[in-house]
Design an enzyme around this catalytic site. Structure first.
Site, PDB file in Angstrom:
ATOM      1  CE  LYS A   1      57.978  68.698  16.488  1.00 29.11           C
ATOM      2  NZ  LYS A   1      56.740  68.701  15.693  1.00 29.11           N
TER       3      LYS A   1
ATOM      4  CG  ASP B   1      58.831  67.553  12.982  1.00 25.86           C
ATOM      5  OD1 ASP B   1      57.639  67.846  13.052  1.00 25.86           O
ATOM      6  OD2 ASP B   1      59.711  68.404  12.703  1.00 25.86           O
TER       7      ASP B   1
HETATM    8  N1  GLU Z   1      55.560  66.124  13.827  1.00 28.52           N
HETATM    9  C1  GLU Z   1      54.172  66.105  13.529  1.00 28.52           C
HETATM   10  C2  GLU Z   1      53.535  67.403  13.978  1.00 28.52           C
HETATM   11  O1  GLU Z   1      54.158  68.433  13.856  1.00 28.52           O
HETATM   12  C3  GLU Z   1      53.475  64.852  14.033  1.00 28.52           C
HETATM   13  C4  GLU Z   1      53.578  64.584  15.485  1.00 28.52           C
HETATM   14  C5  GLU Z   1      53.010  63.254  15.929  1.00 28.52           C
HETATM   15  O2  GLU Z   1      52.508  62.507  15.104  1.00 28.52           O
HETATM   16  O3  GLU Z   1      53.080  62.992  17.133  1.00 28.52           O
HETATM   17  O4  GLU Z   1      52.414  67.494  14.393  1.00 28.52           O
END
Ligand code: GLU
Length: 443
Positions: A125, A165
């Site tokens: 992340k 996100d």
């Molecule tokens: N931010 C999204 C999540 O919390 C998607 C992450 C992604 O597609 O890599 O899963």
């Protein structure tokens, strides 16, 4: 003291200044104890101690010039948490609240979520304490280019694949992708959530919201019920909320609310998704504009929607938005299902209260995994230089959500917590990662 309690105690001491990370880690570790009892080798191999420590944390300066010619400086981050089952994978959050604690909680959750999808993706992340609100397109581009000018050296299609996100949507992914390509002189599937003209996947935009509703339909089926005719309160008005509302209404439910950081909208006629999309996606305006366009909708300033009567609540905004008090109000009004569309929107006390009061509760790492699952499918399409139809991606999304539901509910049953999807999702997500880590030796 049990192994999980020991590790929680160590974490609380070491990271006392990271409350969100402690909260996320505690929720997971507590539920792993039955799996740890079945695998004593995990303790002798210090598996949990390794699991809670990110493989790598990158923190960097993001300088950029605003429209007044002034230099702004933000803090950028990428947490490369765990790569046991695949390249680091997870979104980039752009929000003033972003700090190390929040990104570590999100990165930690992502490990188990990604494992549950059945696709080979590790957990990561990132993001920055940048506030996209009120910024011009040029300012957003300047920020994104500066952010990528540092980040590009740490990521790659087989190393770490960031995505969207909160605060990072198609526009930001486009600017980030353009800068990566320029710096590396290489087109690759290094980001997901890309535009359709340059390697994006159909149904990625809809995936998180649709996936959460597909997950909900399995919960309802378990109780012999169906979605048609049910009322739903949704919080948030971003990507997750919009497409959860759309799919829920397609399947016959009535969505009564959506919300933003200043309050919530109650629309007794059911949220009109076309109007909502126009306000949020096209005009990037506030929800008060939605109310102006709808005859009977009301805006409740500074409040959250959890005081409204509904059968189902779907928190799709942000972490810790559903408190114990909100949980009590939902139960008092007869709510029987809570499905987390956001990451950790329900506090630990609220989750316990809901579960103790017969509310069937779905944790985000299972229910909102559809987004990252379709990101995984976007990676597959990029790797084979193909693009699949909307229906093909949607079919795969539906079967992935069904399989997540089955593995979470089966693990809950097998480890003595039948019906507890929090336990089940944590254990099922963990076991695959644990097996991979054990196979790879001390690393
Ligand atoms: N931010 C999204 C999540 O919390 C998607 C992450 C992604 O597609 O890599 O899963």
């Amino acid at each position: 003291m049990s192994y999980s309690s020991e590790v929680i105690a160590q974490l609380k001491e070491r990271y006392a200044d990271q409350p969100e990370f402690i909260q996320a880690a505690q929720e997971v570790l507590v539920s792993l104890q039955p799996a740890l009892d079945a695998h004593p080798e995990y303790q002798s191999q210090a598996l949990l101690e390794r699991l809670v420590e990110p493989e790598r944390v990158i923190m960097f300066r993001v300088p950029w010039v605003d429209d007044k010619g002034q230099i702004q400086v933000n803090r950028g981050y990428r947490i490369e948490f765990n790569s046991a089952i695949g390249p680091y994978k997870g979104g980039l959050r752009l929000h003033p609240s972003v700090n190390l604690s929040i990104l570590k909680f999100l990165g930690f959750e992502q490990i188990f979520k990604n494992s549950l999808t059945t696709l080979p993706m590790g957990g990561g992340k990132g993001g920055a304490d940048f506030d996209p609100k009120g910024k011009s397109d040029r300012e957003i581009m300047a920020f994104c280019q500066s952010f990528m000018t540092e980040l590009y050296r740490y990521i790659g299609p087989n190393t770490d694949v960031p995505a969207g996100d909160i605060g990072t949507g198609a526009r930001e992914i486009g600017y980030l992708f353009g800068q990566y390509k320029r710096l590396r002189n290489e087109w690759s599937g290094v980001l997901t959530g890309k535009g359709l003209s340059y390697g994006g996947s159909l149904a990625r935009t809809e995936a998180t919201g649709y996936g959460a509703v597909y997950f909900l339909t399995h919960m309802l089926a378990e109780k012999g019920e169906e979605l048609a005719g049910k009322t739903i309160c949704i919080s948030g008005a971003g990507n997750v909320a919009i497409y959860a509302a759309q799919k829920a209404q397609q399947l016959g439910a009535c969505v009564l609310t959506v919300s933003d950081s200043s309050g919530y909208v109650y629309d007794p006629d059911g949220i009109d998704v076309a109007t909502l999309k126009n306000v949020k996606e096209v005009r990037r305006a506030r929800l008060t504009d939605y109310v102006a366009a709808r005859p009977r909708a009301m805006y409740h300033e500074t409040q959250r929607p959890w005081g409204e009567k509904c059968d189902i609540a779907m928190p799709c905004a942000t972490q810790n938005e559903l408190s114990l008090e909100s949980a009590q109000a939902l139960v008092a009004h007869g709510c029987r299902y809570v499905v987390e569309g956001a990451n950790m929107p329900t506090t630990l006390e609220a989750t316990t209260y809901l579960q103790e009061h017969d509310v069937f509760f779905a944790p985000g790492k299972a229910a909102n995994a559809g987004g990252v699952a379709v990101s995984g499918l976007e990676m597959s399409q990029n790797a084979e230089h193909l693009s699949w139809s909307f229906d093909e991606v949607d079919q795969r999304l539906q079967s992935i959500m069904a399989s997540i539901y089955t593995s979470a509910s089966t693990a809950a049953k097998d480890y003595g917590h039948e019906g507890n999807l929090v336990f089940g999702a944590n254990i099922a997500g963990f076991l695959k990662v644990a097996e991979a880590m054990m196979a790879q030796g001390v690393c």
